[in-house]
Design a protein around this motif. Structure first.
Motif, PDB file in Angstrom:
ATOM      1  N   VAL A 291      42.561  12.686  46.140  1.00  0.00           N
ATOM      2  CA  VAL A 291      42.083  13.842  45.664  1.00  0.00           C
ATOM      3  C   VAL A 291      40.928  14.681  46.444  1.00  0.00           C
ATOM      4  CG1 VAL A 291      42.384  15.446  43.620  1.00  0.00           C
ATOM      5  CG2 VAL A 291      43.039  12.254  43.290  1.00  0.00           C
ATOM      6  N   VAL A 292      42.022  16.242  46.394  1.00  0.00           N
ATOM      7  CA  VAL A 292      40.838  16.573  47.397  1.00  0.00           C
ATOM      8  C   VAL A 292      40.847  17.844  46.821  1.00  0.00           C
ATOM      9  CG1 VAL A 292      40.212  17.683  50.025  1.00  0.00           C
ATOM     10  CG2 VAL A 292      41.298  14.724  49.350  1.00  0.00           C
ATOM     11  N   SER A 293      39.863  18.812  47.059  1.00  0.00           N
ATOM     12  CA  SER A 293      39.743  20.004  46.012  1.00  0.00           C
ATOM     13  C   SER A 293      39.425  20.828  47.108  1.00  0.00           C
ATOM     14  CB  SER A 293      38.855  20.487  45.425  1.00  0.00           C
ATOM     15  OG  SER A 293      37.355  19.607  45.387  1.00  0.00           O
ATOM     16  N   PHE A 294      39.538  22.105  47.334  1.00  0.00           N
ATOM     17  CA  PHE A 294      39.377  22.880  48.510  1.00  0.00           C
ATOM     18  C   PHE A 294      38.722  24.588  47.967  1.00  0.00           C
ATOM     19  CE2 PHE A 294      43.149  23.732  48.620  1.00  0.00           C
ATOM     20  CZ  PHE A 294      43.871  25.096  49.487  1.00  0.00           C
ATOM     21  N   ASP A 295      38.128  25.264  48.421  1.00  0.00           N
ATOM     22  CA  ASP A 295      37.693  26.921  47.859  1.00  0.00           C
ATOM     23  C   ASP A 295      38.622  26.859  48.341  1.00  0.00           C
ATOM     24  OD1 ASP A 295      36.563  29.204  47.245  1.00  0.00           O
ATOM     25  OD2 ASP A 295      35.057  28.494  48.247  1.00  0.00           O
ATOM     26  N   LEU A 296      39.499  27.788  48.184  1.00  0.00           N
ATOM     27  CA  LEU A 296      40.628  28.950  48.954  1.00  0.00           C
ATOM     28  C   LEU A 296      40.010  29.702  48.922  1.00  0.00           C
ATOM     29  CD1 LEU A 296      44.582  28.851  48.080  1.00  0.00           C
ATOM     30  CD2 LEU A 296      43.284  30.611  48.844  1.00  0.00           C
ATOM     31  N   ALA A 297      39.797  30.502  48.394  1.00  0.00           N
ATOM     32  CA  ALA A 297      39.103  32.173  47.833  1.00  0.00           C
ATOM     33  C   ALA A 297      38.164  32.474  49.305  1.00  0.00           C
ATOM     34  CB  ALA A 297      38.563  32.231  46.705  1.00  0.00           C
ATOM     35  N   GLY A 298      37.160  30.624  49.214  1.00  0.00           N
ATOM     36  CA  GLY A 298      35.908  30.944  50.018  1.00  0.00           C
ATOM     37  C   GLY A 298      36.489  31.090  51.625  1.00  0.00           C
ATOM     38  N   ALA A 299      37.031  30.107  51.948  1.00  0.00           N
ATOM     39  CA  ALA A 299      38.078  29.777  53.104  1.00  0.00           C
ATOM     40  C   ALA A 299      38.597  31.122  53.193  1.00  0.00           C
ATOM     41  CB  ALA A 299      38.911  28.404  52.703  1.00  0.00           C
ATOM     42  N   GLU A 300      39.371  32.198  52.560  1.00  0.00           N
ATOM     43  CA  GLU A 300      39.580  32.756  53.449  1.00  0.00           C
ATOM     44  C   GLU A 300      39.641  34.470  53.001  1.00  0.00           C
ATOM     45  OE1 GLU A 300      41.997  32.012  54.468  1.00  0.00           O
ATOM     46  OE2 GLU A 300      42.140  30.192  54.523  1.00  0.00           O
ATOM     47  N   LEU A 301      38.214  34.287  52.726  1.00  0.00           N
ATOM     48  CA  LEU A 301      37.276  35.304  52.371  1.00  0.00           C
ATOM     49  C   LEU A 301      38.673  36.351  51.400  1.00  0.00           C
ATOM     50  CD1 LEU A 301      35.992  36.626  55.686  1.00  0.00           C
ATOM     51  CD2 LEU A 301      35.237  34.599  54.032  1.00  0.00           C
ATOM     52  N   TRP A 302      38.768  35.606  50.041  1.00  0.00           N
ATOM     53  CA  TRP A 302      39.688  37.204  49.326  1.00  0.00           C
ATOM     54  C   TRP A 302      39.163  37.688  48.939  1.00  0.00           C
ATOM     55  CZ3 TRP A 302      44.780  35.555  47.604  1.00  0.00           C
ATOM     56  CH2 TRP A 302      45.270  35.769  46.853  1.00  0.00           C
ATOM     57  N   ASP A 303      39.891  38.734  48.859  1.00  0.00           N
ATOM     58  CA  ASP A 303      39.310  40.168  48.446  1.00  0.00           C
ATOM     59  C   ASP A 303      40.045  40.607  46.710  1.00  0.00           C
ATOM     60  OD1 ASP A 303      38.880  43.255  47.367  1.00  0.00           O
ATOM     61  OD2 ASP A 303      38.255  43.229  49.697  1.00  0.00           O
ATOM     62  N   THR A 304      40.083  40.724  45.909  1.00  0.00           N
ATOM     63  CA  THR A 304      40.467  41.037  44.527  1.00  0.00           C
ATOM     64  C   THR A 304      41.067  42.159  45.559  1.00  0.00           C
ATOM     65  OG1 THR A 304      39.195  39.294  43.421  1.00  0.00           O
ATOM     66  CG2 THR A 304      41.316  41.088  42.241  1.00  0.00           C
ATOM     67  N   ALA A 305      40.444  43.566  45.594  1.00  0.00           N
ATOM     68  CA  ALA A 305      41.047  44.587  45.749  1.00  0.00           C
ATOM     69  C   ALA A 305      42.186  44.834  47.082  1.00  0.00           C
ATOM     70  CB  ALA A 305      40.117  45.689  45.804  1.00  0.00           C
ATOM     71  N   GLU A 306      41.749  44.029  47.352  1.00  0.00           N
ATOM     72  CA  GLU A 306      42.542  43.647  49.336  1.00  0.00           C
ATOM     73  C   GLU A 306      44.181  43.047  49.426  1.00  0.00           C
ATOM     74  OE1 GLU A 306      42.968  46.603  50.963  1.00  0.00           O
ATOM     75  OE2 GLU A 306      41.327  47.344  50.746  1.00  0.00           O
ATOM     76  N   ASP A 307      43.412  41.865  48.476  1.00  0.00           N
ATOM     77  CA  ASP A 307      45.138  40.464  48.215  1.00  0.00           C
ATOM     78  C   ASP A 307      45.658  40.639  47.207  1.00  0.00           C
ATOM     79  OD1 ASP A 307      43.584  39.784  50.948  1.00  0.00           O
ATOM     80  OD2 ASP A 307      42.154  38.434  49.727  1.00  0.00           O
ATOM     81  N   THR A 308      45.309  41.499  46.205  1.00  0.00           N
ATOM     82  CA  THR A 308      46.362  41.382  44.906  1.00  0.00           C
ATOM     83  C   THR A 308      47.452  42.518  44.867  1.00  0.00           C
ATOM     84  OG1 THR A 308      44.803  41.847  42.996  1.00  0.00           O
ATOM     85  CG2 THR A 308      44.869  39.796  44.051  1.00  0.00           C
ATOM     86  N   TYR A 309      48.016  42.674  43.529  1.00  0.00           N
ATOM     87  CA  TYR A 309      48.496  44.318  43.531  1.00  0.00           C
ATOM     88  C   TYR A 309      48.193  44.894  42.408  1.00  0.00           C
ATOM     89  CZ  TYR A 309      52.133  41.005  40.833  1.00  0.00           C
ATOM     90  OH  TYR A 309      53.209  40.529  40.344  1.00  0.00           O
ATOM     91  N   ASP A 310      47.657  43.740  41.803  1.00  0.00           N
ATOM     92  CA  ASP A 310      47.091  44.087  40.278  1.00  0.00           C
ATOM     93  C   ASP A 310      45.806  43.589  39.893  1.00  0.00           C
ATOM     94  OD1 ASP A 310      48.032  41.114  39.558  1.00  0.00           O
ATOM     95  OD2 ASP A 310      49.158  41.636  38.550  1.00  0.00           O
ATOM     96  N   GLY A 311      45.168  43.331  40.618  1.00  0.00           N
ATOM     97  CA  GLY A 311      43.938  42.254  40.152  1.00  0.00           C
ATOM     98  C   GLY A 311      43.692  40.998  40.637  1.00  0.00           C
ATOM     99  N   THR A 312      44.806  40.528  40.379  1.00  0.00           N
ATOM    100  CA  THR A 312      45.556  39.264  39.723  1.00  0.00           C
ATOM    101  C   THR A 312      46.467  38.130  40.604  1.00  0.00           C
ATOM    102  OG1 THR A 312      44.961  38.813  36.846  1.00  0.00           O
ATOM    103  CG2 THR A 312      45.953  37.297  38.238  1.00  0.00           C
ATOM    104  N   HIS A 313      46.978  39.162  40.543  1.00  0.00           N
ATOM    105  CA  HIS A 313      48.858  38.563  41.583  1.00  0.00           C
ATOM    106  C   HIS A 313      48.661  38.941  43.445  1.00  0.00           C
ATOM    107  CE1 HIS A 313      49.833  38.026  37.483  1.00  0.00           C
ATOM    108  NE2 HIS A 313      50.832  37.175  37.320  1.00  0.00           N
ATOM    109  N   PRO A 314      49.217  37.671  43.888  1.00  0.00           N
ATOM    110  CA  PRO A 314      48.615  38.303  45.625  1.00  0.00           C
ATOM    111  C   PRO A 314      49.928  39.115  45.533  1.00  0.00           C
ATOM    112  CG  PRO A 314      49.606  35.674  45.229  1.00  0.00           C
ATOM    113  CD  PRO A 314      49.797  36.398  43.484  1.00  0.00           C
TER     114      PRO A 314
END
Length: 297
Positions: A240-263
């Motif tokens: 069972v392996v976890s990973f930090d998707l947001a950190g690894a991909e430099l997730w930006d809520t404003a740039e990577d979602t259309y409503d603040g939540t959904h990609p």
């Protein structure tokens, strides 16, 4: 035939979104099943005519994974990345469709009768991929933990890729409760397949975290739990392996979602790349996702 109508993105504001969420290597990896006849591909019902063992992957989660009318979804990108490298790849799960408008905003909220809508009324922007999945709009980890044992028994995934948990955090919940739900989910999947490999993505940040300190704290604690519970429950037979998707991909809520939540398209690509990299790194399944990521999707 005219293009299907789409729920305006502007309608799904960050505030409304919180309510919606609540309601509702290039080297080939071949999995060996520890069952009678596993050393004989011809005796394995999941082996194809060439003796190649089928690799079955279940993508599970909530609205971020299911998607809505007109989305490609990150499932599309992951399939088209992995498929050229795995002859017998199979995405599995109880669902194939995107969320209907009735699943996004249940009719009972507007005085109507409960209705899941018509799955045929929504369309993928590009349907050219294996659409099977196990994600539902509004799904909580609490609910998913009650169904995952049967889902794994019914669809027999070798690998379970899950991104879930945000909906549970919309209202106060203790760390102990969330840990119990995580453990129940993992152990439920393993009860039906003792050899299952599980990849858990930490939940990406959503816009609500910028205005609700309580939610932001719960999100932080939950992601720490995803890491610690994964480490505690992981075994050699069933990692069972976890990973930090947001950190690894430099997730930006404003740039990577259309409503603040959904990609949006960019967000879908980032999620697919994150899972692809983790599958390659942790389980040797396919190559890492090519970088840099394309600017258009």
């Amino acid at each position: 035939m005219s293009a299907p109508s789409r729920i305006p993105r502007s309608f799904l504001s960050a505030g409304v979104c919180a309510l919606i969420l609540l309601l509702a290597g290039s080297g080939l990896w071949i999995l060996t099943r520890l069952s009678p006849g596993a050393d004989n591909p011809s005796a394995d019902p999941d082996s194809d005519s060439t003796g190649q063992t089928q690799v079955r992957i279940m993508l599970a989660g909530d609205s971020m994974t299911q998607g809505a009318d007109g989305d490609k979804t990150w499932r599309f990108h992951l399939w088209n990345h992995l498929d050229p490298h795995i002859e017998s790849l199979d995405f599995v799960g109880p669902f194939t469709s995107l969320a209907t408008p009735e699943q996004i905003i249940p009719p009972e909220l507007t005085g109507g009768e409960p209705d899941d809508g018509d799955p045929d009324s929504v369309e993928y922007r590009n349907p050219d991929f294996d659409q099977d999945h196990n994600a539902r709009w509004g799904r909580t980890l609490d609910e998913a933990a009650t169904t995952i044992e049967e889902d794994v028994r019914a669809y027999q995934p070798d690998v379970l890729c899950t991104m879930i948990g945000v909906n549970d955090l919309l209202f106060p919940i203790s760390a102990e409760e969330m840990e119990e739900r995580l453990r129940s989910y993992v152990l439920g999947a393993r009860a039906s397949n003792p050899d299952i490999r599980i990849l858990l993505a930490q939940a990406p940040r959503i816009a609500l975290a910028d205005s609700d300190e309580g939610f932001a704290l719960r999100l932080y604690v939950y992601n720490e739990l995803v890491q610690s519970v994964s480490e505690d429950l992981s075994t050699e037979r069933s990692p069972v392996v976890s990973f930090d998707l947001a950190g690894a991909e430099l997730w930006d809520t404003a740039e990577d979602t259309y409503d603040g939540t959904h990609p949006n398209g960019r967000g879908e690509l980032k999620i697919a790349a994150g899972f692809a990299d983790a599958l390659s790194r942790e389980f040797g399944l396919g190559p890492a996702y090519p970088r840099p990521l394309p600017s258009s999707t």
